[in-house]
Structures are given as structure tokens and as C-alpha cells.
Design a protein around this motif. Structure first.
Motif, PDB file in Angstrom:
ATOM      1  N   LYS A   1       1.014  -1.050  -0.073  1.00  9.23           N
ATOM      2  CA  LYS A   1      -0.090  -0.024   0.120  1.00  9.23           C
ATOM      3  C   LYS A   1       0.720   1.235  -0.012  1.00  9.23           C
ATOM      4  O   LYS A   1       1.953   1.222   0.510  1.00  9.23           O
ATOM      5  CB  LYS A   1      -0.959  -0.105   1.230  1.00  9.23           C
TER       6      LYS A   1
ATOM      7  N   LYS B   1      -2.233   4.324  -5.225  1.00 10.53           N
ATOM      8  CA  LYS B   1      -2.894   3.613  -3.918  1.00 10.53           C
ATOM      9  C   LYS B   1      -2.041   2.796  -3.634  1.00 10.53           C
ATOM     10  O   LYS B   1      -1.667   2.642  -2.436  1.00 10.53           O
ATOM     11  CB  LYS B   1      -4.341   3.341  -4.261  1.00 10.53           C
TER      12      LYS B   1
ATOM     13  N   SER C   1      -0.869   4.593  -0.299  1.00 14.05           N
ATOM     14  CA  SER C   1      -1.732   5.764   0.392  1.00 14.05           C
ATOM     15  C   SER C   1      -3.148   5.203   0.630  1.00 14.05           C
ATOM     16  O   SER C   1      -3.557   4.232   0.171  1.00 14.05           O
ATOM     17  CB  SER C   1      -1.759   6.943  -0.580  1.00 14.05           C
ATOM     18  N   ASN C   2      -3.742   5.904   1.681  1.00 13.99           N
ATOM     19  CA  ASN C   2      -4.983   5.418   1.872  1.00 13.99           C
ATOM     20  C   ASN C   2      -5.613   6.931   2.622  1.00 13.99           C
ATOM     21  O   ASN C   2      -5.178   7.539   3.495  1.00 13.99           O
ATOM     22  CB  ASN C   2      -5.268   4.548   2.873  1.00 13.99           C
ATOM     23  N   ASN C   3      -6.919   7.144   1.909  1.00 10.79           N
ATOM     24  CA  ASN C   3      -7.734   8.088   2.286  1.00 10.79           C
ATOM     25  C   ASN C   3      -8.816   7.841   3.030  1.00 10.79           C
ATOM     26  O   ASN C   3      -9.904   8.690   3.191  1.00 10.79           O
ATOM     27  CB  ASN C   3      -7.979   9.195   1.356  1.00 10.79           C
TER      28      ASN C   3
ATOM     29  N   SER D   1      -5.761   3.152   9.276  1.00 14.34           N
ATOM     30  CA  SER D   1      -5.457   4.705   9.332  1.00 14.34           C
ATOM     31  C   SER D   1      -5.177   5.342   8.132  1.00 14.34           C
ATOM     32  O   SER D   1      -4.982   4.459   6.939  1.00 14.34           O
ATOM     33  CB  SER D   1      -4.144   4.917  10.341  1.00 14.34           C
ATOM     34  N   THR D   2      -5.328   6.534   7.910  1.00 14.86           N
ATOM     35  CA  THR D   2      -5.091   7.264   6.497  1.00 14.86           C
ATOM     36  C   THR D   2      -3.516   7.771   6.655  1.00 14.86           C
ATOM     37  O   THR D   2      -3.101   7.892   7.650  1.00 14.86           O
ATOM     38  CB  THR D   2      -6.061   8.627   6.268  1.00 14.86           C
ATOM     39  N   TYR D   3      -2.989   7.912   5.140  1.00 19.80           N
ATOM     40  CA  TYR D   3      -1.556   8.121   5.117  1.00 19.80           C
ATOM     41  C   TYR D   3      -1.377   8.028   3.915  1.00 19.80           C
ATOM     42  O   TYR D   3      -1.960   7.766   2.643  1.00 19.80           O
ATOM     43  CB  TYR D   3      -0.642   6.951   5.853  1.00 19.80           C
ATOM     44  N   ASN D   4      -0.164   8.939   3.583  1.00 20.36           N
ATOM     45  CA  ASN D   4       0.311   9.092   1.935  1.00 20.36           C
ATOM     46  C   ASN D   4       1.921   8.981   2.020  1.00 20.36           C
ATOM     47  O   ASN D   4       2.507   9.905   2.462  1.00 20.36           O
ATOM     48  CB  ASN D   4      -0.210  10.532   1.664  1.00 20.36           C
ATOM     49  N   ASP D   5       2.192   8.026   1.524  1.00 21.74           N
ATOM     50  CA  ASP D   5       3.705   7.771   1.029  1.00 21.74           C
ATOM     51  C   ASP D   5       3.830   7.848  -0.505  1.00 21.74           C
ATOM     52  O   ASP D   5       4.911   7.344  -1.144  1.00 21.74           O
ATOM     53  CB  ASP D   5       4.063   6.545   1.398  1.00 21.74           C
ATOM     54  N   CYS D   6       3.078   8.637  -1.498  1.00 21.61           N
ATOM     55  CA  CYS D   6       2.951   8.529  -2.555  1.00 21.61           C
ATOM     56  C   CYS D   6       4.528   9.306  -3.224  1.00 21.61           C
ATOM     57  O   CYS D   6       5.047   8.790  -4.099  1.00 21.61           O
ATOM     58  CB  CYS D   6       1.960   9.646  -3.212  1.00 21.61           C
TER      59      CYS D   6
ATOM     60  N   THR E   1     -11.512   6.034   5.478  1.00 18.72           N
ATOM     61  CA  THR E   1     -11.725   5.602   7.023  1.00 18.72           C
ATOM     62  C   THR E   1     -13.001   4.648   7.017  1.00 18.72           C
ATOM     63  O   THR E   1     -13.855   4.558   6.244  1.00 18.72           O
ATOM     64  CB  THR E   1     -11.942   6.761   8.056  1.00 18.72           C
TER      65      THR E   1
END
Length: 434
Positions: free
Chosen positions: A96, A122, A98-100, A107-112, A102
């Protein structure tokens, strides 16, 4: 018509740092699949050392891919150019990015940025054999983008009695569903209570159920945002497994704990999914790339192109396996085509308009002329330097069949001129300023 490129853009962008592409990347003419060629040593190391699981190596490879492609993709699949799966590698794996969302246990996160994406990506996937996009576990790995991160599930160490039962997220283990799930689990309608904590169900897998041979369950579709929670029928989750056996058609197990989940209990446990099924994304774009150390043969290209088309088709793929559209009951799509529209400026120059569009003189001192015939309408012009940086972009209102661009303020060198037709098709031409 004469268009002038500001000196500010020319000098500023040429001074910026940018990555050059490390690996040759080719597109199949049907624009549904690409290949990325490694050196034999790099490819061997990638397989032998399972370097998809090496974050630094993995992210560097995707950074290189984004030199070629724009940030248009929700998912990127890497497929090894192998007839058989290397024994040290998992059939498939999803990481994974990123995740937006809920309300699904994550949890939400963004490692793009680590991958080269500006925010759209994603997840990335690794498939260890050439045919795994079509046969699976592609649907299974995709499901890991959304689940299981919400229910406490268990698996067992072996068949028989005296076995060990252990926590088994992110799979379903001994979990029922509207059908056998992509992440494992049994079909709820086959459940029979034998008494004394013993249960029988139709045979099933604890972590998967035969590649792409089953669709997503109702609960899997809910986690994906395809249906509302009210569309999920009651199902059971069993834990504390003390025995497990199978005769090939029926599986029997002993469990100390049985939990029945309803829409109401799931709502209490998870909270409200945001975005809801009404507003959640259901149409995705996928980039399929074959990793190889030699140029693909015509047969390999054809196979991969066929699998990519069938996986992204918004209709039945005509086989016993499911594509993404079928697996989501027609609620979701996974576009695998039109890759040419996602190329960066230094991607691939297409020559299909060379008889209708002339660019001259090359080399030039100041002015570049674009001349069209056969009623070709040009909608947009853009000039890029060799770092792939856009110097300027022009919306064209064409009054005749000739357009002049003044490049006199730009330093001498090589540039790429992108010419976009009214219908969106793109022509890329190398130009030289002396």
C-alpha cells in the motif's frame, strides 16, 4: 500565428534538477501493457533477493517509472517475465502506498512521494509469473488494498487435532461470506452446526480460494466502497479452532468462539465508511508493466496484451475466471488501456501523423513552423527540455495551416515539441535550436 516562449521559463527550467530514466520502457502498440528491461544481473538480483520487499530498491524503480509516465494511475502492477514462479517468491504481493478511506480498520496515510507519484497512487503489486494477471492472484492482492484490517480472524497450523490456532489478519480464515472470498473464507450458506462446537462447511481456503476463480464477497465489496453496509448479509467468524479436517468437498472444524456480524454490529465496530458507497471511487486506472532482462518476444507481448485487455474489460472476459468488472458485479472498472495518453513528454513519439503534420526547419535558429494539411486541427502545443520539464504550454486558435513558435530566447540545444490534436491524440517531435 507566432508564439513566443518567455526567456524566464527557458532559463529557469533548464537549471532545475531532474531524473533521467534508467531503464528502457516500451509500450505494446495497443497501449495496454508496457515492459521495463533490467540488466541480466539486476533482474537476477531482483528475483533471488526478493527486492520488491526492499523498500529502497522498490521505490527507486517506481521513481524511474514515473520519469516515463504521468501521475495517472491508482495501481501499478509489476509482472515477472517468467513461465514458472521463482520458488523463493510469493505468487503475488501488494504494497500500500496511500489511503484516504476511514471506517475499514485502517488509518489514513500518504507515501506517494517515495514512489514518484504526486498523490494518486494507492498501491503497487508484484506478480511472480507472466499469467498471474489473468489467472490470479491479482484480484486477491487488490483486495488487500481495503482488507482485512478490521476483523479478528484466525488460521491454523495444520489439519487434525492438537493444532495451533493463531491470528490471521489480513485474511479471512474461518469467516463466512456471500460466497467464498478473495481473501479466503467459506460460503456462509453451506454452514451446518453439528453441535458441541463442531461445524461443517463447503471446502474453502483460509487465505485464498483459487486465484481469480471467485468474485468478491458482499463484505469485500463494502470495504471497497462498491455497496452500502445494508447490502451485506449476516456472516460468522470463528476463532479458537481446536480441530480441522477436510474430505475434499466438506471441511469440518471445532471452534470455541462464534461471532455473528450484522450490519448493525459492523457499524458499531467500524464506524461509518468515508467516503460512502455513494461517493467512493469505483473506476480505477491500472498500469501493467512486465519486468524482464531481455526484449519481450512477439508471443510474450501478445499474451500480456491479451491478459491486460481481459482484466480491464467492462464485460465478461469469456472464461471461467473473473476480471475486475465481473468480480465487482459490474460495479467497478479497472482501466488498462490508453497508456499513450499517460506518457510524459519524453515518453514515446508517435509517427502516425507525420504525413499530416510537418515541423521545420530542424535545426532552427529562431522560429519553428508547424504546418498541417488534410484539415488537421491542432488544439495545444507544449515544449519540453531534455530533462522532461515543460517550458511552456499554448492553447492554439488556428486561423490557417501554419503556426510559428519563436524559440529565439531559449538556449541552444535539443527540445521536444508536443502537438496535441483536437481529438486528444498526441504527436511528439524532436527539435534542435542552434
Amino acid at each position: 500565428m507566432k508564439l513566443k516562449l518567455p526567456l524566464f521559463f527557458c532559463l529557469f527550467l533548464l537549471m532545475q534538477n531532474a531524473k533521467s530514466q534508467t531503464h528502457p520502457i516500451e509500450l505494446h502498440p495497443n497501449n495496454r501493457v508496457a515492459s521495463l528491461q533490467m540488466t541480466p544481473t539486476e533482474y537476477s538480483n531482483w528475483k533471488a533477493n526478493d527486492q520488491f520487499n526492499n523498500a529502497a530498491v522498490r521505490q527507486a524503480l517506481f521513481q524511474d517509472i514515473y520519469v516515463k509516465f504521468q501521475d495517472h494511475f491508482d495501481f501499478i502492477f509489476l509482472i515477472l517475465n517468467e513461465d514458472t514462479r521463482p520458488s523463493n517468491l510469493a505468487s503475488g504481493q501488494l504494497m500500500k502506498v496511500s489511503n484516504n478511506v476511514t471506517g475499514i480498520g485502517m488509518s489514513t496515510y500518504n507515501d506517494c512521494a517515495s514512489y514518484g507519484s504526486a498523490g494518486k497512487l494507492k498501491a503497487v503489486m508484484h506478480l511472480a509469473r507472466r499469467d498471474y494477471l489473468r489467472a490470479g492472484p491479482s484480484l486477491h492482492e487488490l483486495m488487500h488494498n481495503w482488507g482485512n484490517f478490521c476483523l479478528q480472524t484466525e488460521s491454523v497450523s495444520s489439519y487434525g487435532t492438537g493444532l495451533t490456532s493463531f491470528a490471521y489478519q489480513p485474511h479471512w480464515g474461518f469467516t463466512g461470506g456471500s460466497n467464498k472470498g478473495q481473501l479466503g473464507g467459506f460460503q456462509q450458506s453451506t454452514l451446518v452446526a453439528n453441535g458441541g462446537g463442531s461445524y461443517s462447511v463447503g471446502t474453502f481456503g483460509l487465505n485464498a480460494n483459487g486465484g481469480n476463480s471467485v468474485p468478491y464477497t458482499q463484505f469485500e465489496l463494502y470495504l471497497m466502497g462498491m455497496i452500502p453496509l445494508s447490502g451485506v448479509n449476516n456472516f460468522d467468524v470463528f476463532r479458537g479452532i481446536t480441530s480441522y479436517s477436510s474430505d475434499g468437498t466438506t471441511d469440518t472444524f471445532q471452534a470455541t468462539t462464534r461471532t455473528t456480524y450484522t450490519s448493525a454490529s459492523l457499524q458499531t465496530l467500524l464506524g461509518t465508511r468515508n467516503p460512502s458507497s455513494t461517493t467512493s471511487q469505483k473506476n480505477f486506472k491500472l498500469l501493467v508493466i512486465c519486468l524482464t532482462d531481455t526484449p519481450l518476444t512477439a508471443a510474450q507481448w501478445s499474451l500480456l496484451d491479451d491478459y491486460s485487455e481481459k482484466f480491464g474489460r467492462t464485460a465478461s472476459d469469456g472464461s471461467s475466471t473473473y476480471n475486475f468488472w465481473e468480480a465487482t458485479n459490474g460495479l467497478g472498472t479497472m482501466e488498462t488501456g490508453n497508456l499513450q495518453n499517460s506518457l510524459n513528454a519524453l515518453g514515446v513519439a508517435t509517427n502516425e501523423f507525420t504525413e499530416d503534420i510537418r515541423v521545420y526547419p530542424i535545426p532552427a535558429k529562431n522560429y519553428i513552423t508547424i504546418e498541417t494539411k488534410n484539415n488537421i486541427d491542432i488544439h495545444e502545443l507544449a515544449v519540453y527540455n531534455l530533462l522532461g520539464q515543460k517550458i511552456n504550454n499554448f492553447t492554439v486558435q488556428q486561423n490557417d495551416n501554419k503556426i510559428e513558435i519563436n524559440m529565439g530566447d531559449c538556449p541552444k540545444g535539443i527540445y521536444h515539441l508536443n502537438i496535441k490534436k483536437e481529438d486528444g491524440q498526441l504527436f511528439v517531435k524532436k527539435i534542435i535550436i542552434e
